[in-house]
Design a protein around this motif. Structure first.
Motif, PDB file in Angstrom:
ATOM      1  N   ASN A  66      14.908 -22.333  25.192  1.00 24.96           N
ATOM      2  CA  ASN A  66      15.326 -21.220  26.055  1.00 24.96           C
ATOM      3  C   ASN A  66      16.121 -20.167  25.300  1.00 24.96           C
ATOM      4  OD1 ASN A  66      15.761 -23.931  28.028  1.00 24.96           O
ATOM      5  ND2 ASN A  66      14.354 -22.330  28.722  1.00 24.96           N
ATOM      6  N   LEU A  67      16.626 -20.572  24.159  1.00 27.77           N
ATOM      7  CA  LEU A  67      17.449 -19.633  23.388  1.00 27.77           C
ATOM      8  C   LEU A  67      17.203 -19.861  21.905  1.00 27.77           C
ATOM      9  CD1 LEU A  67      19.966 -17.656  23.149  1.00 27.77           C
ATOM     10  CD2 LEU A  67      21.346 -19.729  23.056  1.00 27.77           C
ATOM     11  N   TYR A  68      17.003 -18.783  21.217  1.00 29.28           N
ATOM     12  CA  TYR A  68      16.854 -18.875  19.765  1.00 29.28           C
ATOM     13  C   TYR A  68      17.757 -17.814  19.139  1.00 29.28           C
ATOM     14  CZ  TYR A  68      14.754 -18.581  15.121  1.00 29.28           C
ATOM     15  OH  TYR A  68      14.563 -18.563  13.768  1.00 29.28           O
ATOM     16  N   ILE A  69      18.540 -18.246  18.190  1.00 28.44           N
ATOM     17  CA  ILE A  69      19.436 -17.297  17.506  1.00 28.44           C
ATOM     18  C   ILE A  69      19.177 -17.407  16.015  1.00 28.44           C
ATOM     19  CG2 ILE A  69      21.844 -16.641  17.052  1.00 28.44           C
ATOM     20  CD1 ILE A  69      22.591 -17.951  19.706  1.00 28.44           C
ATOM     21  N   GLN A  70      19.072 -16.257  15.399  1.00 33.08           N
ATOM     22  CA  GLN A  70      18.829 -16.230  13.961  1.00 33.08           C
ATOM     23  C   GLN A  70      19.875 -15.286  13.331  1.00 33.08           C
ATOM     24  OE1 GLN A  70      15.322 -13.999  12.669  1.00 33.08           O
ATOM     25  NE2 GLN A  70      14.717 -15.777  11.493  1.00 33.08           N
ATOM     26  N   ILE A  71      20.589 -15.790  12.375  1.00 28.67           N
ATOM     27  CA  ILE A  71      21.634 -14.971  11.743  1.00 28.67           C
ATOM     28  C   ILE A  71      21.376 -14.927  10.246  1.00 28.67           C
ATOM     29  CG2 ILE A  71      24.124 -14.769  11.298  1.00 28.67           C
ATOM     30  CD1 ILE A  71      24.549 -16.404  13.878  1.00 28.67           C
ATOM     31  N   ARG A  72      21.416 -13.725   9.710  1.00 30.36           N
ATOM     32  CA  ARG A  72      21.339 -13.579   8.257  1.00 30.36           C
ATOM     33  C   ARG A  72      22.747 -13.213   7.793  1.00 30.36           C
ATOM     34  NH1 ARG A  72      16.022 -13.814   7.392  1.00 30.36           N
ATOM     35  NH2 ARG A  72      14.666 -12.921   8.970  1.00 30.36           N
ATOM     36  N   PRO A  73      23.451 -14.174   7.219  1.00 33.09           N
ATOM     37  CA  PRO A  73      24.877 -13.966   6.970  1.00 33.09           C
ATOM     38  C   PRO A  73      25.191 -12.792   6.036  1.00 33.09           C
ATOM     39  CG  PRO A  73      24.333 -16.280   6.795  1.00 33.09           C
ATOM     40  CD  PRO A  73      23.038 -15.535   6.884  1.00 33.09           C
ATOM     41  N   LEU A  74      24.385 -12.599   5.006  1.00 34.72           N
ATOM     42  CA  LEU A  74      24.776 -11.580   4.028  1.00 34.72           C
ATOM     43  C   LEU A  74      24.831 -10.179   4.632  1.00 34.72           C
ATOM     44  CD1 LEU A  74      25.682 -10.934   1.219  1.00 34.72           C
ATOM     45  CD2 LEU A  74      23.307 -10.764   0.502  1.00 34.72           C
ATOM     46  N   PRO A  75      23.776  -9.697   5.306  1.00 32.67           N
ATOM     47  CA  PRO A  75      23.915  -8.361   5.907  1.00 32.67           C
ATOM     48  C   PRO A  75      25.006  -8.290   6.972  1.00 32.67           C
ATOM     49  CG  PRO A  75      21.751  -9.308   6.408  1.00 32.67           C
ATOM     50  CD  PRO A  75      22.399 -10.211   5.428  1.00 32.67           C
TER      51      PRO A  75
END
Lengths: 526, 776
Positions: free
Chosen positions: A451-460
């Motif tokens: 139901n939920l998807y989170i994607q984080i790219r830490p460097l930017p």
């Protein structure tokens, strides 16, 4: 002189030899017996006579099973994830832990062999944490030599025979090959004196720390509403994680407290895992699908968290502005989102540092029926003649099929909406919005249901935060930092963030519980 | 040999003279693209330009007298900010030293912003667009290059003309204006005008709201058009604004909209032409003065620079042109002109908005007014003197004004559990001595009472944008200047002596004036609003025995001061060069008087009485008023009259006593005066229903203790002040947990006894201090 024939010729030597042999054999046997006895005593005294569960109280708030971490030490210690651990947690790095222990690695390997269990009731200070582990026979024998090691004192404890390591402030006891360690003497005594029916059974143990894969650590925590903030939300949490050289994976499942279940009822009622669409590009991307219209999710959030801005009442108010009210951003949002859903995605593209006020550039994409959306665009009232071109009023560009709302400052604070494939795209920034609207949409489904998807790219993300922080530090407006102290701190954050390629979280509601998987993936070494 | 050298010298001089003046002028359009935010108004909210009404320009004059070369670029911009100046200097033709480049802005509010990087200023100048900065700097540099390339033999003259109808004071009706229009005319060797420069002081803010997003040079644009029509396209019209801080355009032809803008520009051009036509141009010598001095300390140090550019140009040593890196109010321009003319110059032009922008520059006389100009002036009330001094150092005429640092130090002596400080001299010197003697204590008071209170958010509002700031934003650097603005109206009504003393104290302690002033105002702010209890302790207790109750022909006053902070106590004896000497019992950082007596035996003390309302911030705080009264009044009647006139004051009772009697002046909704009853006068009437309950209990106890005393002696009064009624707690006690000092005044003998609180919290021993009348 006797007539008896006597036979001479060295017979005595064999006898002597025999005698000598007998003597050696005697001693040899004795030695063998002694060795055998020692071995037998050793084997007997180091037999695994006491199961670990015997020392684990039932109904503890938390129980964590730690796999044979020392057996896989190389894999765990060498993981690149540790390079991204925040400085404050540096003591948790495996390499640092072994460097600080007052014993060589091989001793440690013999003291902790199989799975170990951490358990206790205090989830705020962990003062009563008890660790139950199994030593090897060698570890067991080494422990017997504790009298030769300075800094270990005996504590009879009414016959419980505890050992106290005063310097790290630990107590321990050995039962069979089971080693029981705690910072709390009381907790240790409690573990050692458990009535049989008060300790965990093997079946209960298996249930509480069920295996879900090749995890390094797995466990479960039971909360009560009296426990800190998490306890007010969660009733229980079970988890398992594994550390790989290039990644960390965490699986978890949480049961909500009754009160919270009621709170989230409107939002999560009848929710089942759905097909999710990949997020839009950006440093943070979120994809949501609760299987219900956006309006219900919106007002459900407002209901759950008592956010007036997301309430049903506010929605209705925005939808029908009075004659004296200017239809603004709220009107635009509810007009366009009324029929949207169930899937929607949000992403943060970064921060325009040059804007009047650096705010994140946020984009949302909502599943819509294109015809309905275009009709909603057409239905937007044109600005009255008295409205100046720069006034905050939704303006529909019929030719481009886009809606703009001038706000303050420049294009990065000018909300823009348009149709992108089968999605309504709304951006807080005109620049970002127009770029995405020009691109060909590429809506890929994610390989997981949830139901939920989170994607984080830490460097930017960190880079944007550093840029904003620098602007604030120049004005001495960054709490805790001066312009001088900020730069080295920022360099450290960027260094750590550059280790991680992305962090992914997928979560879903199943059988009234929330379960999910978190993955931290490092950048490949070039 | 001597003859030979003489001939050589004369030949050299001739050669120098024979070089003559070279000049060139050029204009380059720097109109920004549509969509560029315009600078000048906050309420545009940074939105971009939607049209161009008329172009904006960089207009450059190049001058070379053979030994001095310079560029003077007048730009149609709101300000010259640092980013722009730095970039222009990088791009400027390498024919003139950087310190000989004068950049001034006409201050049109309808030209490009987008060139200021610091966040706070973007609220007015809009988003930062590096491309706009680059294009504008490039246009300015191009104007320099073109002017240099167009250089030719030239002659220069200057003149002035008086106007009384083109500008007005925008704050005070019929307030001061600068009537002078300065004119510089540059002709080529044939007598054709190369450039005509006008210097006139008025904000170019004539563009109406309907055209708020139109690019325009404002009235200077029409001025250029008219001058170039009158003199031909070969003449470059230039405009430099003057000391325009509080000056704006009048409307002599009563026009509206763009017609008004046109009217001002045209009328200005006509006046300038009439002056320019009468100017005789000739060879001239040029002298450039340049310095980058450290500015006075400022509370807004996170937002404003600590040093700036001060520039002068002298033509023939007769005309002094002074360049201000901000917006000076007209009073500063007029005073500087007066000083320049007194020093022997024939004329003086002030150019505002030149080379830098440190916001407005308000003179001392306006610093306490809550005008926009003074509110946006953050370098203290002596910034005018600072500029006079810095300019005087660059002027070739007159004597450079030096900073006068007082040399007399405060005399300090020890008292029982306290200190005694003797301050003498002018009010500024007295303040300076105090600041120097207690710099650490004053700095500590500033940090603990103001800066840390901001850090804790007790002095930051929880409304508006303040509440929206995320937790990682440290709001203190923004709140401090805002607090300073809020404290400005409290300067109103302050005696000139007290004002000068705060100035001296700030200089002595090395702090900004606003910092020391905020410390003075802290008790007033603290007593307002829903602040934590520590701010809410009352000033108590006050009692006077008069007439027979005090012995014949005397008045005896007893007073305890309650104070929330454990500030070190001090007795200060102030003997100013003018006005009455006085003693005060208070704290090192505090210029005001909570407990004091002057050399005429006038005693004043104040008590906060909460039911009478919050202290007003529409005028000077009560303690600073009392200080002024002590310094100026001799009799009880004078003091009562002075205090009774303070209609803005709220929430205090003031006890005034002299050997002729005593009065309590009550500042509530109205000002009331209460007289003694049965020989006793209490700070609060215990029978008054207007008083809060703790005050009634406290004063009831005072009355009970003194009820049976036919004549109240000083010893008996001391005993009352030390009373700790075990049946009471907190503010209901006379000697409470926050009582910091106890004083008994004997008005007739001008003696007083003072006791400070012991470290263990008990009442200290009284020490007697005599005080002689120094002046009639």
């Amino acid at each position: 002189m006797s007539e008896v024939a006597r036979t001479y010729g060295g017979a005595g030597r064999p006898l002597r030899r025999r005698r000598r042999f007998t003597s050696r054999r005697h001693w040899g046997r004795a030695l063998l017996a002694a060795v055998l006895a020692i071995v037998l005593v050793g084997l007997w005294s180091t037999r695994d006579s006491q199961p670990q569960v015997r020392f684990i109280p039932a109904n503890q708030k938390y129980l964590i099973a730690v796999g044979d971490v020392f057996g896989h030490w190389d894999r765990i210690a060498e993981s690149r994830v540790w390079a991204a651990v925040p400085l404050e947690a540096v003591l948790l790095r495996p390499a640092d832990i072994t460097g600080r222990l007052p014993m060589p690695q091989w001793v440690l390997n013999n003291l902790v062999t199989r799975e170990s269990y951490l358990t206790g009731n205090d989830i705020s200070t962990f003062e009563d944490l008890v660790c139950v582990t199994t030593m090897s026979r060698i570890g067991c024998l080494l422990e017997r030599l504790q009298g030769l090691v300075p800094g270990i004192d005996g504590d009879p404890a009414g016959g419980l025979r505890l050992r106290i390591l005063s310097k790290p402030g630990l107590c321990y006891a050995v039962r069979g090959r089971t080693l029981i360690v705690s910072r709390s003497r009381d907790a240790l005594i409690r573990s050692l004196t458990l009535p049989k029916d008060a300790s965990l059974t093997s079946e209960e143990l298996a249930n509480r720390v069920a295996r879900s894969g090749l995890e390094d650590v797995r466990g479960s925590v039971v909360f009560t509403p009296k426990d800190a903030s998490v306890g007010r939300i969660l009733q229980g949490l079970s988890f398992a994680f594994r550390i790989e050289p290039e990644s960390v994976q965490l699986k978890w499942r949480a049961a909500l407290q009754t009160e919270w279940r009621k709170t989230l009822d409107q939002l999560l009622q009848d929710v089942t895992p759905q097909q999710l669409t990949a997020p839009l590009p950006g440093c943070i991307g979120v994809s949501v699908n609760l299987g219900k219209p956006v309006r219900q999710v919106w007002t459900g959030m407002g209901e759950a968290f008592q956010w007036g801005l997301l309430s049903e009442e506010q929605w209705r108010k925005w939808a029908r502005p009075t004659a004296s009210e200017t239809p603004g951003l709220g009107f635009l949002l509810v007009s366009l989102l009324n029929e949207a859903g169930p899937g929607f995605r949000l992403s943060c593209h970064g921060v325009d540092l040059n804007e009047m006020c650096p705010l994140p550039e946020v984009v949302g994409a909502f599943e819509v029926n294109p015809d309905t959306l275009l009709a909603a665009f057409e239905a937007l009232p044109p600005p009255p003649a008295s409205v100046k071109p720069w006034d905050s009023y939704p303006r529909y560009d019929r030719e481009a099929k886009r809606v703009y709302v001038p706000m303050i400052g420049g294009p990065s604070l000018e909300p823009t909406a348009g149709l992108r494939g089968r999605h309504l795209l709304i951006s807080t920034s005109r620049t970002v919005g127009e770029t995405l609207l020009r691109e060909e949409p590429n809506e890929q489904s994610l390989p997981w249901r949830g139901n939920l998807y989170i994607q984080i790219r830490p460097l930017p993300c960190v880079q944007s935060m550093v840029d904003v922080g620098r602007l604030l530090a120049e004005m001495e407006c960054l709490r805790g930092y001066t312009q001088e102290s900020f730069e080295p701190a920022a360099a450290e954050w960027i260094k750590k963030a550059s280790v991680i390629d992305e962090i992914r979280l997928v979560a879903g509601v199943a059988e009234g519980e929330v379960e999910g998987e978190l993955a931290v993936v490092c950048k490949p070494v070039s | 040999m001597k003859r030979f050298l003489g001939v050589c010298f004369a030949w050299t001089m001739l050669a120098v003279r024979a070089y003559g003046l070279e000049a060139g002028a050029a204009r380059v359009e720097i109109t920004p693209p549509l969509g560029t935010p315009l600078n000048g108004y906050y309420d545009r909210l940074g939105r971009g330009a939607v049209s161009v009404h008329d172009p904006v320009w960089a207009r450059c004059l190049y001058l070379d007298d053979g030994s001095t070369r310079l560029f003077w670029v007048c730009t149609d911009l709101c300000v010259i900010n640092r980013e722009l100046r730095d970039r222009v200097l990088e791009m400027a033709p390498d024919v003139v030293p950087p310190e000989h480049i004068f950049l001034s802005a006409t201050h049109t509010h309808s030209a490009q912003g987008a060139m200021i990087r610091p966040l706070l200023f973007r609220t007015v100048s809009g988003r930062f667009v590096p491309e706009v900065l680059e294009a504008t700097a490039s246009g300015i540099a191009e104007a320099m290059g073109t002017a240099y390339d167009a250089r030719k033999r030239a002659a220069l003259g200057y003149g002035t003309i008086i106007q009384n109808d083109l500008s007005v004071n925008r704050r005070v009706p019929n307030g001061p204006t600068d009537p002078q229009i300065g004119v510089i005319r540059v002709d080529d060797s044939d007598g054709n005008p190369i450039a005509v420069l006008a210097n006139f002081a008025a904000h170019p803010t004539t563009v109406g709201d309907d055209d708020a997003l139109a690019v325009s040079a404002d009235y200077p644009g029409y001025f250029y058009k008219e001058i170039e029509r009158l003199y031909g396209a070969g003449c470059v019209a230039m405009f430099a604004n003057g000391a325009q801080g509080n000056q704006t355009c009048a409307n002599p032809e009563n026009k509206q909209g763009w017609a008004r803008t046109e009217s001002i520009g045209r009328l200005l051009a006509e006046r300038v032409k009439s002056a320019a036509d009468g100017i005789q141009c000739a060879e001239v010598t040029l002298h450039v003065g340049y310095a980058t001095p450290e500015l006075p300390p400022t509370l807004a140090k996170a937002l404003l620079p600590s040093s700036t550019i001060v520039h002068t140009l002298e033509i023939n040593n007769d005309l002094l042109v002074t360049f201000f890196p901000g917006e000076p109010c007209v009073e500063i321009g007029l005073e500087l002109r007066r000083r320049a003319l007194a020093a022997g110059y024939k004329a003086q032009f002030s150019i505002g908005l030149a080379n830098d922008h440190i916001l407005y520059l308000a003179p001392c006389s306006l610093y306490g007014k809550l005008y926009y100009e003074s509110a946006m002036s953050f370098y203290g009330p002596r910034i005018d003197e600072w500029f006079y001094r810095e300019f005087s150092k660059l002027m070739t005429r007159g004597k450079p004004a030096a900073l006068e640092t007082p040399t007399v130090a405060a005399k300090e002596s020890a008292l029982a559990s306290g200190r005694h400080l003797l301050l003498t001299g002018t009010p500024y010197e007295i303040g300076y001595q105090r600041g120097k003697a207690f710099s650490e204590t004053i700095r500590h008071a500033y940090v603990s009472k103001i800066v840390e209170a901001c850090d804790r958010k007790t002095l930051i509002p929880d409304t508006g944008l303040w509440a929206w700031a995320p937790p990682f934003v440290n709001q203190t650097p923004l709140a401090l200047p805002r607090l300073a603005i809020g404290a400005r109206p409290l300067i109103e009504g302050l005696s000139r002596e007290a004002h000068a003393e705060v100035e001296g104290m700030a200089d002595g302690a090395g702090l900004p004036f606003d910092a020391v002033w905020l410390v003075q105002c802290e008790p007033t702010f603290a007593a307002r609003g829903n602040l934590p209890d520590r701010y809410r302790s009352p000033f108590c207790t006050m009692v006077a025995a008069v007439g027979d109750r005090a012995g014949a022909d005397d008045v005896l006053v007893g007073r305890n001061l309650d104070w929330p902070d454990d500030d070190p106590p001090i007795v200060t004896e102030t003997r100013p060069d003018k006005g009455r000497a006085f003693l005060q019992v208070g704290f090192p950082w505090n210029v005001g008087v909570f407990t004091g007596m002057n050399d005429a035996g006038l005693v004043l003390c104040a008590e906060r009485v909460e039911p009478h309302g919050e202290p007003s911030i529409d005028g000077a705080p009560v303690e600073l008023v009392l200080r002024g009264v002590l310094q100026s009044c001799r009799t009880l009647e004078d003091a009562v009259a002075a205090l009774s006139s303070l209609t803005y004051m709220r929430g205090y009772h003031v006890l005034a006593a002299h050997r002729s009697g005593a009065r309590v002046i009550e500042f509530g909704e109205t000002v009331g005066v209460r007289e003694p009853a049965a020989g006793l006068l209490l700070g609060v009437d215990p029978d008054s229903i207007a008083a809060d309950e703790t005050a009634r209990i406290r004063y009831g106890r005072v009355r009970d203790l003194l009820r049976d005393e036919r004549i109240v002696s000083a010893e008996e009064m001391e005993k009352v002040l030390r009373d700790c009624d075990p049946a009471q707690t907190g503010r209901a006690r006379i000697f409470g947990e926050h009582t910091r000092h106890s004083v008994v005044f004997e008005a007739k003998s001008r003696m007083f006894r003072v006791a400070f609180r012991n470290e263990d919290g008990s009442a200290g021993n009284f020490a007697a201090i005599g005080f002689t009348e120094s002046k009639p």
